[in-house]
Write an enzyme that holds these catalytic residues in place. Sequence first.
Site, PDB file in Angstrom:
ATOM      1  N   ARG A  73       0.838  -1.406   0.021  1.00 26.36           N
ATOM      2  CA  ARG A  73      -0.197  -0.088   0.131  1.00 26.36           C
ATOM      3  C   ARG A  73       0.905   1.300   0.090  1.00 26.36           C
ATOM      4  O   ARG A  73       0.350   2.143  -0.591  1.00 26.36           O
ATOM      5  CB  ARG A  73      -0.789   0.040   1.155  1.00 26.36           C
ATOM      6  N   HIS A  96      -6.182   5.254   6.641  1.00 24.05           N
ATOM      7  CA  HIS A  96      -6.833   3.800   6.608  1.00 24.05           C
ATOM      8  C   HIS A  96      -6.260   3.283   8.011  1.00 24.05           C
ATOM      9  O   HIS A  96      -7.383   2.495   8.513  1.00 24.05           O
ATOM     10  CB  HIS A  96      -6.254   2.979   5.665  1.00 24.05           C
TER      11      HIS A  96
HETATM   12  C1  SIN Z   1      -8.942  -3.946   2.028  1.00 29.66           C
HETATM   13  O1  SIN Z   1      -9.776  -4.779   1.792  1.00 29.66           O
HETATM   14  O2  SIN Z   1      -8.466  -3.532   1.191  1.00 29.66           O
HETATM   15  C2  SIN Z   1      -8.557  -3.433   3.499  1.00 29.66           C
HETATM   16  C3  SIN Z   1      -8.110  -4.805   4.040  1.00 29.66           C
HETATM   17  C4  SIN Z   1      -6.915  -4.154   4.889  1.00 29.66           C
HETATM   18  O3  SIN Z   1      -7.056  -3.349   5.495  1.00 29.66           O
HETATM   19  O4  SIN Z   1      -6.124  -4.985   5.186  1.00 29.66           O
END
Ligand code: SIN
Length: 502
Positions: free
Chosen positions: A281, A342
């Site tokens: 990410r 997030h």
């Molecule tokens: C997602 O479904 O992209 C989020 C899952 C996560 O935060 O690992």
Amino acid sequence: MKEIKQFDVVILGGGLAGIYAALTLDSNLHIGLFIKDSIERGSSNLAQGGIAAEVIWDEAKIEEHYEDTLRAGGYLNDKEATRILVEEAGKHINQLLSLGVHFDKNSDGSLVTTLEGGHRSRRILHAGGDDTGAHVMADLRETLSKRDNIDVFENEMAIEILHNQNKALGVIVINPDNEEVYILANRIILATGGIGGIYKKSTNEKIACGDGIAMAYRAGVAIKNMEFVQFHPTGFYVEDQIGKTFLISEAVRGEGGILRNIEGYRFMEKYDVERMELAPRDVVSQAIHREMFDTWSDHVYLDITHQPKEFLMKRFPTIYKHCLEYGIDISKDYIPVAPVEHFLCGGIDTDIYGKTSMQNLYAIGECANTGVHGANRLASNSLLECIVFAGRVAEDINKEKDTFGKIDVILPDMVFTHKKFNFKDIRVEIRDVMSKYVFIVRTEENLTLAKKLLTKHYNNLKKIRVFSRYYYETINMVTVALLIIDQALARKDSIGCHFRLN
Ligand code: SIN
């Protein structure tokens, strides 16, 4: 006359970590589970992708999960904790199954697995297609409702830790009638979640104010790795919308989703030619940020149109329906996306049994810094961290339960102001400052400015102590914001989610 309650164990937070700990603790223990809002709100319920876990003992596969976690984390991970995470995954998934959780299954009864960024193989379990958190939590709440040793208190917010000589003794709680309740316990577990509420846009609810981290910090507990705030690359983009942002799960990229800039150009080959859209990410969010900058845009697109409509409707029912409500049929149209806050990789520092630097105080889930995420969390390792370390905390407490007894403590005389301030302007400014100056790309100048702007609020809030949820949420927000800024200022190099331009 102060109202006092006593439990063997008090857990703050009703997400996966908190509930799993409650269900794993010895059933002879009297447990108080305190949740500041409704038990159905909170980040675990919003998790889409799933839980990363090698369920069958296969040394090579487990080693791969270990290496993928370290690689995503910039090798800043605690190696011992990470090994525990991947090796104990199977045991805790089995425990979840025995607690009544239903994962998606193939026709032969085996568990369905998917792929997400940074993983070399399909090891993500899911439930309800793309609605894993909601399904897992509903199943666990059902089991919880049958346990008579666990008292659940909703809409009761803990505001301070009671402690003496670095030993936790309990917490002070604001009950739904806005009264002060003193909760004493032999062991206290913080499972209060993350910090999404300090950013303008987050995949989490605004109620994620860093409460446990700020409360622990006020009590002198060690807090670490706060600079590693993870931004999810694909929050659903809606012009001018702020607050909780709908997530387009990384699993969409796992099923072949392609990122394109607003000119339609597939750009990930410029940033990570080997892993492309399935890079971790931090890499993908930073790439999108750069593309948005270069194209004078505030979003990019995710393209999954090559997959058949029937497959998408079955595999991603929640995402399919949500996008359609905005006029986007994901089998035909590109999905507008942009990075949003997030997950917090750091938090209250713990050892491999969830113990903090204060005696009798544990931390688990997003508020904890177990060290497994390093500088950037690998996709779907967060729910796994919740169960593995909540399980270890329960194991540690179960071993010591025979030593528990009545807690004798002289309760502090806390002096509160009872005013009806709502602190809205301060909250708005915290979110503005964090989203502008403490986002994906950081500079010394911006961090210093953010520190100056927020320190003013912190100092003013500290002068008063208002007995209200809104006061405590606000001071908690500004406390964790400043912890992030200070730790970001201290780390001069770029690594993982912490990208420094200078
Ligand atoms: C997602 O479904 O992209 C989020 C899952 C996560 O935060 O690992």
